[in-house]
Every structure is written in structure tokens, then in C-alpha cells.
Design an enzyme around this catalytic site. Structure first.
Site, PDB file in Angstrom:
ATOM      1  N   HIS A  16      -1.185  -2.575  -6.933  1.00  0.00           N
ATOM      2  CA  HIS A  16      -1.902  -2.263  -5.694  1.00  0.00           C
ATOM      3  C   HIS A  16      -3.416  -2.380  -5.901  1.00  0.00           C
ATOM      4  O   HIS A  16      -4.043  -1.488  -6.475  1.00  0.00           O
ATOM      5  CB  HIS A  16      -1.508  -0.841  -5.246  1.00  0.00           C
ATOM      6  CG  HIS A  16      -2.120  -0.417  -3.955  1.00  0.00           C
ATOM      7  ND1 HIS A  16      -2.311   0.901  -3.623  1.00  0.00           N
ATOM      8  CD2 HIS A  16      -2.584  -1.135  -2.902  1.00  0.00           C
ATOM      9  CE1 HIS A  16      -2.872   0.969  -2.428  1.00  0.00           C
ATOM     10  NE2 HIS A  16      -3.045  -0.250  -1.978  1.00  0.00           N
ATOM     11  N   ASN A  51      -2.905   6.162  -0.809  1.00  0.00           N
ATOM     12  CA  ASN A  51      -2.679   6.232   0.636  1.00  0.00           C
ATOM     13  C   ASN A  51      -1.971   7.507   1.079  1.00  0.00           C
ATOM     14  O   ASN A  51      -2.049   7.871   2.243  1.00  0.00           O
ATOM     15  CB  ASN A  51      -1.951   4.981   1.117  1.00  0.00           C
ATOM     16  CG  ASN A  51      -2.940   3.832   1.225  1.00  0.00           C
ATOM     17  OD1 ASN A  51      -4.024   3.992   1.781  1.00  0.00           O
ATOM     18  ND2 ASN A  51      -2.599   2.696   0.655  1.00  0.00           N
ATOM     19  N   GLU A  63      -3.671   0.351  -8.712  1.00  0.00           N
ATOM     20  CA  GLU A  63      -2.608   1.344  -8.910  1.00  0.00           C
ATOM     21  C   GLU A  63      -1.373   0.574  -9.384  1.00  0.00           C
ATOM     22  O   GLU A  63      -0.976  -0.393  -8.723  1.00  0.00           O
ATOM     23  CB  GLU A  63      -2.282   2.010  -7.559  1.00  0.00           C
ATOM     24  CG  GLU A  63      -2.580   3.481  -7.452  1.00  0.00           C
ATOM     25  CD  GLU A  63      -2.240   4.041  -6.048  1.00  0.00           C
ATOM     26  OE1 GLU A  63      -2.137   3.285  -5.063  1.00  0.00           O
ATOM     27  OE2 GLU A  63      -2.084   5.258  -5.959  1.00  0.00           O
ATOM     28  N   SER A  96       0.822  -1.206   0.000  1.00  0.00           N
ATOM     29  CA  SER A  96       0.000   0.000   0.000  1.00  0.00           C
ATOM     30  C   SER A  96       0.855   1.255   0.000  1.00  0.00           C
ATOM     31  O   SER A  96       0.336   2.344  -0.218  1.00  0.00           O
ATOM     32  CB  SER A  96      -0.824   0.063   1.281  1.00  0.00           C
ATOM     33  OG  SER A  96      -1.568  -1.087   1.465  1.00  0.00           O
TER      34      SER A  96
HETATM   35  P1  NAD Z   1      -3.581  -9.446   6.388  1.00  0.00           P
HETATM   36  O1  NAD Z   1      -2.982  -9.208   7.739  1.00  0.00           O
HETATM   37  O2  NAD Z   1      -5.035  -9.732   6.274  1.00  0.00           O
HETATM   38  O3  NAD Z   1      -2.802 -10.658   5.643  1.00  0.00           O
HETATM   39  C1  NAD Z   1      -1.425 -10.766   5.557  1.00  0.00           C
HETATM   40  C2  NAD Z   1      -1.101 -12.251   5.493  1.00  0.00           C
HETATM   41  O4  NAD Z   1       0.266 -12.425   5.125  1.00  0.00           O
HETATM   42  C3  NAD Z   1      -1.302 -12.982   6.831  1.00  0.00           C
HETATM   43  O5  NAD Z   1      -2.247 -14.019   6.656  1.00  0.00           O
HETATM   44  C4  NAD Z   1       0.079 -13.530   7.159  1.00  0.00           C
HETATM   45  O6  NAD Z   1       0.049 -14.799   7.791  1.00  0.00           O
HETATM   46  C5  NAD Z   1       0.720 -13.589   5.778  1.00  0.00           C
HETATM   47  N1  NAD Z   1       2.179 -13.594   5.768  1.00  0.00           N
HETATM   48  C6  NAD Z   1       3.028 -12.827   6.489  1.00  0.00           C
HETATM   49  N2  NAD Z   1       4.305 -13.127   6.182  1.00  0.00           N
HETATM   50  C7  NAD Z   1       4.254 -14.097   5.228  1.00  0.00           C
HETATM   51  C8  NAD Z   1       5.237 -14.836   4.523  1.00  0.00           C
HETATM   52  N3  NAD Z   1       6.548 -14.630   4.743  1.00  0.00           N
HETATM   53  N4  NAD Z   1       4.840 -15.750   3.626  1.00  0.00           N
HETATM   54  C9  NAD Z   1       3.525 -15.977   3.400  1.00  0.00           C
HETATM   55  N5  NAD Z   1       2.540 -15.313   4.061  1.00  0.00           N
HETATM   56  C10 NAD Z   1       2.905 -14.388   4.961  1.00  0.00           C
HETATM   57  O7  NAD Z   1      -3.164  -8.171   5.526  1.00  0.00           O
HETATM   58  P2  NAD Z   1      -3.879  -7.597   4.195  1.00  0.00           P
HETATM   59  O8  NAD Z   1      -4.868  -6.565   4.603  1.00  0.00           O
HETATM   60  O9  NAD Z   1      -4.280  -8.723   3.320  1.00  0.00           O
HETATM   61  O10 NAD Z   1      -2.655  -6.806   3.541  1.00  0.00           O
HETATM   62  C11 NAD Z   1      -1.654  -7.474   2.779  1.00  0.00           C
HETATM   63  C12 NAD Z   1      -0.893  -6.472   1.942  1.00  0.00           C
HETATM   64  O11 NAD Z   1      -1.835  -5.781   1.094  1.00  0.00           O
HETATM   65  C13 NAD Z   1      -0.167  -5.393   2.732  1.00  0.00           C
HETATM   66  O12 NAD Z   1       1.014  -5.055   2.071  1.00  0.00           O
HETATM   67  C14 NAD Z   1      -1.166  -4.240   2.716  1.00  0.00           C
HETATM   68  O13 NAD Z   1      -0.556  -2.986   2.887  1.00  0.00           O
HETATM   69  C15 NAD Z   1      -1.733  -4.390   1.310  1.00  0.00           C
HETATM   70  N6  NAD Z   1      -3.063  -3.793   1.096  1.00  0.00           N
HETATM   71  C16 NAD Z   1      -4.008  -3.869   2.080  1.00  0.00           C
HETATM   72  C17 NAD Z   1      -5.262  -3.294   1.851  1.00  0.00           C
HETATM   73  C18 NAD Z   1      -6.341  -3.366   2.899  1.00  0.00           C
HETATM   74  O14 NAD Z   1      -7.355  -2.650   2.773  1.00  0.00           O
HETATM   75  N7  NAD Z   1      -6.204  -4.179   3.918  1.00  0.00           N
HETATM   76  C19 NAD Z   1      -5.547  -2.665   0.622  1.00  0.00           C
HETATM   77  C20 NAD Z   1      -4.556  -2.652  -0.370  1.00  0.00           C
HETATM   78  C21 NAD Z   1      -3.309  -3.208  -0.114  1.00  0.00           C
END
Ligand code: NAD
Length: 291
Positions: free
Chosen positions: A145, A195, A157, A119
């Protein structure tokens, strides 16, 4: 474009959504989460979501079944090696992403694009971790993104790092379109566009709450009715994940070298207490009865 199998690293809310959208658009998917529990939760969420889509007659049962069969759920990264395109969606932490990219570059073919769903983190910095392993690899690293919830939100994005090759960008744009999304380019600066603009607004809402300007429900209602927002900033923070919001604010503050982007103490306190939002059942608001 020669992409048949999409690898997804991280099966949380975003990785799970990306995997499902790819499968529904006829790509084979390998989705990996290091947590076995999360791997199972992702699979169960997909089943529930597909059943609902069929029930509401938004997709035929045969399509749901076919999509389900296209997804492999794993918790060991090695299985990702069979992918033609990888999207990383693990936690918003530079070191975690660097480690994942350094491993990916060792295991996949040399023509496989490595995209990150970060993000806010610099694509150029993530790409640098791959250069240390194999020279020239930064050319195939890119930001892709997606927005939450992935099956619903149209925007992707697309962010080029300093060394991203033109071919990498072209293939990523093409894949985004094949997933039914609208890709729009942004530059590799902290928080990109979305963001950089959204997160300070969310952070300010926490300050307003902390300073007693209004209670959370009223604050959100004022922003919905007064600014025509579909949901208030505190509800949106819960939806995104308060830990992710804090991580993004840290990236903005450090990357833009400006303390006005520091995460609000109240936001940090909720994260420390494990109140992460929808995903943990409680954040600003309580979801324990709605799960
Ligand atoms: P989340 O916490 O729901 O999921 C992250 C997952 O990654 C967890 O299940 C964790 O166990 C796993 N993980 C961590 N390290 C790992 C590894 N080494 N190998 C495999 N799996 C691993 O988080 P999310 O909301 O899905 O966000 C994930 C990414 O997407 C982040 O970079 C976040 O900034 C981005 N993002 C989030 C949103 C949102 O609204 N939540 C929107 C756009 C982008």
C-alpha cells in the site's frame, strides 16, 4: 531478488506514480490501464513530471530520458505477462480486483509476486480469487500500500494475507526499499492502519460540513492550524478521490460490521454528481482554474 520488470495494473494517480518511481529506480515497467484515454494521460503526466524534475535540477536530463524509455504504456492486460513482479492499482472494488488477480495468475510465471495497492480491501479475499485458478497461488499475493503522491510519500504499508508466504513478504520489503520507500507491516484487517484511522476522520469532516458546523474552507483551516495537519481533511479527500473515500468507508462498514463507518450522505452525493476531487477537476473544492 530477481526483479527487473515491474508490471503495474491501473494507470490512475496511484498506478502512474508507482510506475514512475519504479522507472526512476532503474526497473523496467509495463503499465496497463483498460482505458486508452487514461493510458495516454498517464504517459503525458509522466513526461510533464520528468520535465519539471529536470527543470528544477532534481534529476539530470539523461536520467529522466532513461526513466521515460523504461516504461511501456499498454491497455491490454496480456502484456503484463512479461513482468517479474506485479502491483495492481485499479479501482477500490473487490470484484474488480478479484477479476484482475484471477487473470494475472493465468498469465504470469509461477514465481511472480502479485501485490495489490488496495487501501482497505482484505488481501486474503483477493488472494482467494487466485486459488480458484491455480492452487497455492495465494502464497504469492500480498498488500503493498503506497501513499499519494507516490514519488513523495515514503511509507509503504505491507500487508500479509492469511496464506502469504514468508518469501513473498521478504521480496516485497526488499523491493519497497529499492524504490526508496520505508515499508512497515500491518495486519489484514479492513483499512489496515492508515485508513482505519484516517478515513473516519475524513468522513466526520463531511458530516460536520453537512450539519453546518463550518464551511469547507474554514473547517480545513481549523484542522490545519489547530491540529498541525499539512492539509485539511476535505482537501485531502479531494486529493485521494471522493470515490475512493466512499469505497473505503464501505469496506470499513461491511468488514467491521458497524454502521458508524457508513459513508456520509454528502460524500455519496458528491460522488454521484461526478465531483470526485482533483482527478475530475471538482470535488469539495473547484480546481477547474488550476488544471
Ligand atoms: P484512479 O481512479 O485514479 O485510477 C484507477 C485506474 O484503474 C483507472 O485509470 C481505471 O481506468 C483503471 N482500471 C480499472 N479497472 C481496470 C482493469 N480491469 N484493468 C486495468 N485498469 C483498470 O484510482 P487511484 O487513486 O489510482 O487508486 C487506485 C488504487 O490505489 C485503489 O485501490 C485505491 O484504493 C488505492 N490507493 C489510492 C490512494 C489515493 O490517495 N488515491 C492511496 C493509496 C492507495
Amino acid at each position: 531478488m530477481n526483479v527487473k520488470t515491474v508490471g503495474v495494473v491501473g494507470a490512475g494517480q496511484m498506478g502512474g506514480g508507482i510506475a514512475l518511481v519504479a522507472a526512476l529506480n532503474k526497473f523496467n515497467v509495463i503499465v496497463c490501464d483498460k482505458s486508452v484515454e487514461q493510458q495516454h494521460k498517464c504517459e503525458a503526466d509522466h513526461k510533464k513530471r520528468l520535465a519539471r524534475e529536470v527543470e528544477k535540477q532534481r534529476i539530470p536530463a539523461a536520467d529522466a530520458e532513461a526513466a521515460s524509455k523504461r516504461i511501456r504504456y499498454v491497455h491490454v492486460m496480456d502484456f503484463i505477462k512479461d513482468s517479474d513482479f506485479v502491483v495492481e492499482a485499479a479501482v477500490e472494488n473487490l470484484q474488480v480486483k478479484k477479476d484482475i488477480f484471477a487473470s494475472l495468475v493465468k498469465m504470469v510465471r509461477e514465481d511472480v509476486i502479485l501485490a495489490t495497492n488496495t487501501s482497505s480491501i482484505s488481501i486474503t479475499e483477493i488472494a482467494a480469487a487466485t486459488e480458484l485458478v491455480r492452487k497455492g497461488s495465494a502464497a504469492r499475493v500480498i498488500g503493498m500500500h503506497f501513499f499519494n503522491p507516490v514519488p513523495v510519500m515514503k511509507l509503504v504499508e505491507v500487508i500479509k494475507g492469511l496464506q502469504t508466504a514468508e518469501g513473498t513478504t521478504a521480496t516485497t520489503l526488499e523491493l519497497a526499499k529499492l524504490l526508496g520507500k520505508t515499508p512497515i507491516p500491518a495486519n489484514d484487517r479492513p483499512g489496515f492502519v492508515s485508513n482505519r484511522v484516517l478515513m473516519p476522520l475524513i468522513n466526520e469532516a463531511f458530516y460536520a460540513w453537512m450539519e453546518g458546523v463550518a464551511e469547507p474552507a474554514h473547517l480545513d483551516e481549523i484542522m490545519k492550524l489547530g491540529c498541525n495537519f499539512p492539509m485539511g481533511p476535505l482537501r485531502l479527500a479531494d486529493f485521494i478521490g471522493l470515490d475512493t473515500c466512499e469505497h473505503i468507508m464501505n469496506v470499513l462498514a461491511d468488514g467491521l460490521n458497524n454502521d458508524r463507518y457508513r459513508a456520509c450522505p454528502l460524500l455519496k452525493q458528491l460522488v454521484a454528481a461526478g465531483r470526485l476531487g482533483d482527478k475530475s477537476g471538482r470535488g469539495v473544492f473547484d480546481y477547474s482554474q488550476t488544471k
